[in-house]
Design a protein around this motif. Sequence first.
Motif, PDB file in Angstrom:
ATOM      1  N   ASN A 140      41.082   3.826  15.613  1.00 48.85           N
ATOM      2  CA  ASN A 140      41.070   2.760  14.609  1.00 48.85           C
ATOM      3  C   ASN A 140      40.243   3.101  13.368  1.00 48.85           C
ATOM      4  OD1 ASN A 140      38.344   2.250  15.338  1.00 48.85           O
ATOM      5  ND2 ASN A 140      39.006   0.847  16.947  1.00 48.85           N
ATOM      6  N   GLU A 141      39.591   4.287  13.392  1.00 45.51           N
ATOM      7  CA  GLU A 141      38.849   4.694  12.197  1.00 45.51           C
ATOM      8  C   GLU A 141      38.803   6.210  12.082  1.00 45.51           C
ATOM      9  OE1 GLU A 141      34.517   4.185   9.933  1.00 45.51           O
ATOM     10  OE2 GLU A 141      34.766   3.416  11.965  1.00 45.51           O
ATOM     11  N   VAL A 142      38.980   6.674  10.852  1.00 44.42           N
ATOM     12  CA  VAL A 142      38.799   8.093  10.540  1.00 44.42           C
ATOM     13  C   VAL A 142      37.698   8.192   9.490  1.00 44.42           C
ATOM     14  CG1 VAL A 142      39.823  10.159   9.508  1.00 44.42           C
ATOM     15  CG2 VAL A 142      41.165   8.769  11.098  1.00 44.42           C
ATOM     16  N   ILE A 143      36.638   8.937   9.811  1.00 46.61           N
ATOM     17  CA  ILE A 143      35.535   9.138   8.880  1.00 46.61           C
ATOM     18  C   ILE A 143      35.723  10.490   8.196  1.00 46.61           C
ATOM     19  CG2 ILE A 143      33.033   9.306   8.598  1.00 46.61           C
ATOM     20  CD1 ILE A 143      32.777   7.869  11.309  1.00 46.61           C
ATOM     21  N   LEU A 144      35.722  10.502   6.880  1.00 48.96           N
ATOM     22  CA  LEU A 144      35.841  11.748   6.136  1.00 48.96           C
ATOM     23  C   LEU A 144      34.434  12.233   5.799  1.00 48.96           C
ATOM     24  CD1 LEU A 144      38.782  10.780   3.751  1.00 48.96           C
ATOM     25  CD2 LEU A 144      38.889  11.890   6.003  1.00 48.96           C
ATOM     26  N   ALA A 145      33.926  13.157   6.604  1.00 48.94           N
ATOM     27  CA  ALA A 145      32.577  13.699   6.407  1.00 48.94           C
ATOM     28  C   ALA A 145      32.697  15.069   5.746  1.00 48.94           C
ATOM     29  CB  ALA A 145      31.840  13.792   7.737  1.00 48.94           C
ATOM     30  N   LEU A 146      33.112  15.052   4.492  1.00 53.95           N
ATOM     31  CA  LEU A 146      33.333  16.292   3.751  1.00 53.95           C
ATOM     32  C   LEU A 146      32.283  16.443   2.658  1.00 53.95           C
ATOM     33  CD1 LEU A 146      37.210  15.945   3.391  1.00 53.95           C
ATOM     34  CD2 LEU A 146      35.955  17.287   5.101  1.00 53.95           C
ATOM     35  N   SER A 147      31.998  17.672   2.282  1.00 56.38           N
ATOM     36  CA  SER A 147      31.002  17.927   1.253  1.00 56.38           C
ATOM     37  C   SER A 147      31.388  17.232  -0.051  1.00 56.38           C
ATOM     38  CB  SER A 147      30.864  19.435   1.011  1.00 56.38           C
ATOM     39  OG  SER A 147      30.423  20.101   2.178  1.00 56.38           O
ATOM     40  N   SER A 148      30.377  16.731  -0.760  1.00 56.56           N
ATOM     41  CA  SER A 148      30.643  15.984  -1.997  1.00 56.56           C
ATOM     42  C   SER A 148      30.797  16.933  -3.180  1.00 56.56           C
ATOM     43  CB  SER A 148      29.525  14.971  -2.258  1.00 56.56           C
ATOM     44  OG  SER A 148      28.264  15.624  -2.250  1.00 56.56           O
ATOM     45  N   THR A 149      31.799  17.778  -3.069  1.00 59.01           N
ATOM     46  CA  THR A 149      32.168  18.699  -4.146  1.00 59.01           C
ATOM     47  C   THR A 149      33.555  18.325  -4.630  1.00 59.01           C
ATOM     48  OG1 THR A 149      33.134  20.258  -2.565  1.00 59.01           O
ATOM     49  CG2 THR A 149      30.805  20.568  -3.116  1.00 59.01           C
ATOM     50  N   MET A 150      34.010  18.953  -5.701  1.00 61.11           N
ATOM     51  CA  MET A 150      35.357  18.672  -6.203  1.00 61.11           C
ATOM     52  C   MET A 150      36.405  18.999  -5.143  1.00 61.11           C
ATOM     53  SD  MET A 150      37.247  20.141  -9.626  1.00 61.11           S
ATOM     54  CE  MET A 150      35.942  19.484 -10.685  1.00 61.11           C
ATOM     55  N   GLU A 151      36.203  20.115  -4.431  1.00 62.37           N
ATOM     56  CA  GLU A 151      37.145  20.509  -3.384  1.00 62.37           C
ATOM     57  C   GLU A 151      37.117  19.520  -2.224  1.00 62.37           C
ATOM     58  OE1 GLU A 151      36.092  24.002  -5.799  1.00 62.37           O
ATOM     59  OE2 GLU A 151      34.916  22.490  -4.739  1.00 62.37           O
ATOM     60  N   GLY A 152      35.901  19.063  -1.871  1.00 65.33           N
ATOM     61  CA  GLY A 152      35.781  18.080  -0.794  1.00 65.33           C
ATOM     62  C   GLY A 152      36.450  16.773  -1.152  1.00 65.33           C
ATOM     63  N   ASP A 153      36.265  16.324  -2.402  1.00 59.15           N
ATOM     64  CA  ASP A 153      36.892  15.076  -2.851  1.00 59.15           C
ATOM     65  C   ASP A 153      38.413  15.213  -2.913  1.00 59.15           C
ATOM     66  OD1 ASP A 153      34.476  13.817  -3.045  1.00 59.15           O
ATOM     67  OD2 ASP A 153      34.254  14.110  -5.200  1.00 59.15           O
ATOM     68  N   ASP A 167      47.725   2.235  10.807  1.00 66.80           N
ATOM     69  CA  ASP A 167      46.914   1.018  10.832  1.00 66.80           C
ATOM     70  C   ASP A 167      45.502   1.370  11.302  1.00 66.80           C
ATOM     71  OD1 ASP A 167      46.038  -1.578  10.800  1.00 66.80           O
ATOM     72  OD2 ASP A 167      46.893  -2.067  12.772  1.00 66.80           O
ATOM     73  N   LEU A 168      44.737   1.959  10.393  1.00 67.98           N
ATOM     74  CA  LEU A 168      43.363   2.318  10.730  1.00 67.98           C
ATOM     75  C   LEU A 168      42.492   2.314   9.482  1.00 67.98           C
ATOM     76  CD1 LEU A 168      43.245   5.470   9.637  1.00 67.98           C
ATOM     77  CD2 LEU A 168      44.224   5.978  11.855  1.00 67.98           C
ATOM     78  N   LYS A 169      41.201   2.290   9.710  1.00 68.73           N
ATOM     79  CA  LYS A 169      40.229   2.301   8.619  1.00 68.73           C
ATOM     80  C   LYS A 169      39.893   3.745   8.261  1.00 68.73           C
ATOM     81  CE  LYS A 169      35.425   0.972   7.655  1.00 68.73           C
ATOM     82  NZ  LYS A 169      34.197   0.341   8.238  1.00 68.73           N
ATOM     83  N   VAL A 170      39.928   4.050   6.965  1.00 68.27           N
ATOM     84  CA  VAL A 170      39.514   5.368   6.498  1.00 68.27           C
ATOM     85  C   VAL A 170      38.218   5.187   5.716  1.00 68.27           C
ATOM     86  CG1 VAL A 170      40.089   7.389   5.102  1.00 68.27           C
ATOM     87  CG2 VAL A 170      41.896   6.190   6.366  1.00 68.27           C
ATOM     88  N   SER A 171      37.148   5.807   6.201  1.00 71.75           N
ATOM     89  CA  SER A 171      35.852   5.682   5.539  1.00 71.75           C
ATOM     90  C   SER A 171      35.314   7.060   5.188  1.00 71.75           C
ATOM     91  CB  SER A 171      34.856   4.940   6.443  1.00 71.75           C
ATOM     92  OG  SER A 171      34.671   5.642   7.656  1.00 71.75           O
ATOM     93  N   THR A 172      34.303   7.063   4.353  1.00 75.01           N
ATOM     94  CA  THR A 172      33.644   8.318   3.999  1.00 75.01           C
ATOM     95  C   THR A 172      32.149   8.130   4.163  1.00 75.01           C
ATOM     96  OG1 THR A 172      33.329   9.971   2.256  1.00 75.01           O
ATOM     97  CG2 THR A 172      33.513   7.692   1.556  1.00 75.01           C
ATOM     98  N   ILE A 173      31.437   9.189   4.483  1.00 71.24           N
ATOM     99  CA  ILE A 173      29.993   9.071   4.642  1.00 71.24           C
ATOM    100  C   ILE A 173      29.375   8.664   3.317  1.00 71.24           C
ATOM    101  CG2 ILE A 173      29.774  10.648   6.584  1.00 71.24           C
ATOM    102  CD1 ILE A 173      28.987  12.849   4.671  1.00 71.24           C
ATOM    103  N   ALA A 174      28.326   7.847   3.383  1.00 67.52           N
ATOM    104  CA  ALA A 174      27.670   7.358   2.167  1.00 67.52           C
ATOM    105  C   ALA A 174      27.110   8.534   1.380  1.00 67.52           C
ATOM    106  CB  ALA A 174      26.557   6.390   2.537  1.00 67.52           C
ATOM    107  N   ARG A 175      26.992   8.345   0.074  1.00 64.25           N
ATOM    108  CA  ARG A 175      26.550   9.437  -0.776  1.00 64.25           C
ATOM    109  C   ARG A 175      25.042   9.633  -0.743  1.00 64.25           C
ATOM    110  NH1 ARG A 175      30.863  12.657  -1.471  1.00 64.25           N
ATOM    111  NH2 ARG A 175      32.558  11.663  -2.600  1.00 64.25           N
ATOM    112  N   GLY A 176      24.512   9.628   0.464  1.00 59.62           N
ATOM    113  CA  GLY A 176      23.129  10.055   0.624  1.00 59.62           C
ATOM    114  C   GLY A 176      23.062  11.563   0.480  1.00 59.62           C
TER     115      GLY A 176
END
Length: 204
Positions: A140-153, A167-176
């Motif tokens: 029910n959820e996919v977390i995108l934990a990718l590096s915050s670079t242009m390629e990652g985005d 039918d699932l939630k797509v989230s990304t790790i906070a920009r900490g």
Amino acid sequence: MQYPSKLIEDAVNEISQLPGIGKKTALRLVIHLLKQDKESTLHLSEALVNLRTQVKYCKVCHNISDEEVCNICSSHRRDHTVICVVENLPDLMAIENTAQYNGTYHILGGIISPIEGIGPDDLKIDSLIQRIKNRSNEVNEVILALSSTMEGDTTAFYLTKKLKDFDLKVSTIARGIPVGGELEYADEITLGRSILSRTAYLHG
């Protein structure tokens, strides 16, 4: 650099091919190995041979494993409703070391980078989609934990388009994680907070 032995030269040339190790560091390592008991060096060489010939990749998430299915994917204690998508093994290990995440993972094996000639077909994206299809009622959820670079985005944007029909939630790790920073080099506290305070991924 002149070497007193062709055997030393060959060993230095091989070791210096490892990332972050130059010829001088390789030479110090070779001399160190020569000073050790022969048994210690043989244990090292045996471990490297076993690593290269016996290592397996999890058929579910592509994590390195001793078995066909890794201990994370096979664990009943993990939350199988959540999949955290990472670029590579060091990123997975970095998140595991935070002890803040109890779901499962999916290793892409890289990120989309046209400059380096890496496209979506070169990554483990199709197996992620198939994995979600096979478990459509469970994930029910996919977390995108990718590096915050242009390629990652770019990779994150591509994945959200591929996942929009599910039918699932797509989230990304906070920009900490600092913009332009590599995930594996982030400290564990920052990375742990980023996982806990993840946000919905917005796309156009």
